[in-house]
Design a protein around this motif. Sequence first.
Motif, PDB file in Angstrom:
ATOM      1  N   LEU A  99       7.132  -2.063   7.849  1.00 20.33           N
ATOM      2  CA  LEU A  99       5.679  -2.056   8.037  1.00 20.33           C
ATOM      3  C   LEU A  99       5.273  -2.432   9.462  1.00 20.33           C
ATOM      4  O   LEU A  99       4.137  -2.201   9.865  1.00 20.33           O
ATOM      5  N   ALA A 131      -8.043   2.043   3.912  1.00 16.66           N
ATOM      6  CA  ALA A 131      -8.169   0.599   4.145  1.00 16.66           C
ATOM      7  C   ALA A 131      -8.659  -0.105   2.888  1.00 16.66           C
ATOM      8  O   ALA A 131      -8.172  -1.181   2.527  1.00 16.66           O
ATOM      9  N   CYS A 180      -6.847  -5.805   6.826  1.00 18.11           N
ATOM     10  CA  CYS A 180      -6.874  -5.567   5.371  1.00 18.11           C
ATOM     11  C   CYS A 180      -6.333  -6.777   4.615  1.00 18.11           C
ATOM     12  O   CYS A 180      -6.912  -7.209   3.612  1.00 18.11           O
ATOM     13  N   ILE A 181      -5.229  -7.322   5.091  1.00 19.55           N
ATOM     14  CA  ILE A 181      -4.604  -8.456   4.411  1.00 19.55           C
ATOM     15  C   ILE A 181      -5.516  -9.673   4.449  1.00 19.55           C
ATOM     16  O   ILE A 181      -5.711 -10.358   3.434  1.00 19.55           O
ATOM     17  N   LYS A 186      -5.137  -2.972  11.978  1.00 21.93           N
ATOM     18  CA  LYS A 186      -5.858  -2.602  10.763  1.00 21.93           C
ATOM     19  C   LYS A 186      -5.188  -3.160   9.514  1.00 21.93           C
ATOM     20  O   LYS A 186      -5.862  -3.545   8.561  1.00 21.93           O
ATOM     21  N   LEU A 187      -3.857  -3.212   9.525  1.00 23.74           N
ATOM     22  CA  LEU A 187      -3.153  -3.776   8.379  1.00 23.74           C
ATOM     23  C   LEU A 187      -3.442  -5.273   8.266  1.00 23.74           C
ATOM     24  O   LEU A 187      -3.692  -5.792   7.170  1.00 23.74           O
ATOM     25  N   CYS A 220      -5.866  -0.361   0.518  1.00 26.08           N
ATOM     26  CA  CYS A 220      -4.923  -1.361   1.004  1.00 26.08           C
ATOM     27  C   CYS A 220      -5.428  -2.772   0.671  1.00 26.08           C
ATOM     28  O   CYS A 220      -4.659  -3.630   0.211  1.00 26.08           O
ATOM     29  N   PRO A 274       0.831  -1.208   0.000  1.00 24.57           N
ATOM     30  CA  PRO A 274       0.000   0.000   0.000  1.00 24.57           C
ATOM     31  C   PRO A 274       0.863   1.254   0.000  1.00 24.57           C
ATOM     32  O   PRO A 274       1.854   1.341   0.718  1.00 24.57           O
ATOM     33  N   LEU A 282       2.413  -5.864  14.535  1.00 22.53           N
ATOM     34  CA  LEU A 282       1.820  -5.281  13.329  1.00 22.53           C
ATOM     35  C   LEU A 282       0.539  -4.550  13.706  1.00 22.53           C
ATOM     36  O   LEU A 282      -0.205  -5.004  14.583  1.00 22.53           O
ATOM     37  N   TYR A 304      -3.510   3.408   5.790  1.00 25.57           N
ATOM     38  CA  TYR A 304      -4.697   2.541   5.744  1.00 25.57           C
ATOM     39  C   TYR A 304      -5.593   2.727   6.966  1.00 25.57           C
ATOM     40  O   TYR A 304      -6.509   1.952   7.191  1.00 25.57           O
ATOM     41  N   GLU A 305      -5.326   3.794   7.750  1.00 22.46           N
ATOM     42  CA  GLU A 305      -6.117   4.001   8.974  1.00 22.46           C
ATOM     43  C   GLU A 305      -7.541   4.461   8.671  1.00 22.46           C
ATOM     44  O   GLU A 305      -8.481   4.139   9.401  1.00 22.46           O
TER      45      GLU A 305
END
Length: 203
Positions: free
Chosen positions: A113, A80, A172-173, A168-169, A83, A70, A165, A74-75
Motif C-alpha cells: 500500500l 475515498a 481516509c484512515i 489521500k489514503l 475506503c 480497500p 504513503l 481511493y483517488e
Amino acid sequence: NFSARNATGKTLTQLKSATWTAGLRIEEGGVALIAIYVSPDQTQVVRAKLHKKERVVVQQICRITESFLPKQAYETDDGANRCIDCFIDLFQRVGEQMKIRKDDVYLVLPDYLFSMIDCFSFETEDSIREHIRSVTQKKLEEICYAKPILTAPEPQQRLVTVCALPRKLIDCIYEAAEEEQVRLVSIESAGISFLRCTGVFNK
C-alpha cells in the motif's frame, strides 16, 4: 511512523524507533496500546500495556478473519468514501473484540500500500526529498513520508529508511478514526514493524 496528519511533503512526527514511549506519560498502571495489523486475508489485534522500564505486558490477542483493506482505488470521491467505510468497519469490528476508544492505536498495513519503502544514502534533507520525488513520481504535496530508521554504518555514508504513503489514503484512515473516536497515533508498514521486532537492520 505516520503519527501526524497535516505534514504534507514533510517528515512526520515519529515515535522512538526502539520503543513506543515517545509522547506517552507512563503511569504506575501502565499505558494501554493497541496494535492492529491488517493483512490481505485477515486482521490481527494485540492489546498490551507499557509499564515503567519499557516492560510490555500483552493483555489480549484476537484474530478477525476479514481484511478490511480497500478493494478499489481511493483517488476519486466515490472511492475515498468506500475506503473510509472499510476502515470504519475495521475500527467497529475491533471495538467489538476489545476496548479501543480511549487507548492509543497503532495501525500496521501491508507494504504494497506504500508508494515507497526504500533505504538509501543521503547528504541533505533536500536530497531525501528529491529521491522520494524520483521514486514515487509524485508531488510531495500528494504523499506523506516518515523516516523510521536512520543509520550510519560508515562515517562517510549515512543511510535512511523512508516510507511514503499517499496523502489521500492517510486522510481516509484518519477520517474513519475520527468518525469512530479512535485515537490513532501511528501508521506503519508491516516490513518496518518486523524490523523493529527483530532488532536486526543489516540483513
